[in-house]
Design a protein around this motif. Structure first.
Motif, short mmCIF file in Angstrom:
data_model
loop_
_atom_site.label_atom_id
_atom_site.label_comp_id
_atom_site.label_asym_id
_atom_site.label_seq_id
_atom_site.Cartn_x
_atom_site.Cartn_y
_atom_site.Cartn_z
N TYR A 39 0.86 -1.19 0.00
CA TYR A 39 0.00 0.00 0.00
C TYR A 39 0.88 1.23 0.00
O TYR A 39 1.82 1.33 0.79
N LEU A 40 0.58 2.14 -0.89
CA LEU A 40 1.27 3.41 -0.96
C LEU A 40 0.40 4.44 -0.26
O LEU A 40 -0.78 4.59 -0.59
N LYS A 43 3.08 10.43 -0.15
CA LYS A 43 4.17 10.48 -1.12
C LYS A 43 5.35 9.65 -0.62
O LYS A 43 6.12 10.10 0.21
N GLY A 44 5.45 8.45 -1.14
CA GLY A 44 6.61 7.63 -0.84
C GLY A 44 6.53 6.73 0.37
O GLY A 44 7.49 6.03 0.65
N GLN A 45 5.45 6.74 1.12
CA GLN A 45 5.33 5.82 2.24
C GLN A 45 4.70 4.52 1.74
O GLN A 45 3.54 4.50 1.37
N ARG A 46 5.47 3.46 1.73
CA ARG A 46 4.98 2.17 1.24
C ARG A 46 5.02 1.16 2.38
O ARG A 46 5.99 1.07 3.11
N GLY A 134 -4.62 4.93 1.51
CA GLY A 134 -3.74 3.96 0.86
C GLY A 134 -4.24 3.49 -0.49
O GLY A 134 -5.43 3.40 -0.73
N ARG A 135 -3.28 3.24 -1.37
CA ARG A 135 -3.57 2.65 -2.68
C ARG A 135 -2.75 1.38 -2.76
O ARG A 135 -1.54 1.41 -2.58
N SER A 136 -3.41 0.27 -3.07
CA SER A 136 -2.69 -1.00 -3.13
C SER A 136 -1.87 -1.09 -4.40
O SER A 136 -2.11 -0.37 -5.36
#
Length: 145
Positions: A39-40, A43-46, A134-136
């Motif tokens: 999950y993103l 900006k940049g946290q995965r 979050g975006r998977s």
């Protein structure tokens, strides 16, 4: 003199039930041991969820923050899901396992008296963030195609 911390079983159970419901939404794509989904967030946290164990009544999912930062700053949790009672409990966090319900304070490992409750509340906050923003990895792949 300060009263010693007394854990609230009701509060812990309520938190673990909320965490189970939220985690089941995020982990619905994990069907076999070894499956993972990322999950993103922002900006940049995965963050990566991986199914480590799967049995009829319990499962274990690891949650790991990924990215370019020192290892000691990355969030890392092992969460045990109890399917029969619909609860999810953090069983290890930041390389500390077997969290006790309470700790004497001060202590050698610098645990807070309510460390177990705190890590489960952190999971609650993290799950809310991922569900909201979050975006998977599969969602991101779909937008690129």
């Amino acid at each position: 003199m300060r009263k010693p911390y007394r854990p609230s079983l009701r509060a812990l159970h309520s938190t673990c039930e909320q965490n189970y419901a939220a985690l089941m939404k995020l982990a619905k794509r994990l069907s076999e041991v070894g499956d993972s989904v990322s999950y993103l967030v922002g900006k940049g946290q995965r963050f990566r969820l991986r199914l480590d164990e799967d049995f009829p009544y319990t499962s274990t999912i690891s949650i790991e923050q990924q990215g370019l930062m020192p290892q000691y700053l990355k969030a890392l949790m092992m969460v045990r899901l109890y399917h029969d009672v619909r609860m999810a409990e953090v069983c290890a966090s930041q390389h500390f396992s077997r969290l006790a319900p309470r700790y004497a304070y001060p202590n050698d490992k610098m645990h807070q008296p309510d460390e177990k409750m705190q890590v489960n509340l952190f999971l609650t906050d993290w799950l809310k963030l991922c569900l909201k923003e979050g975006r998977s990895s599969s969602d991101l792949l779909g937008t690129l195609l």
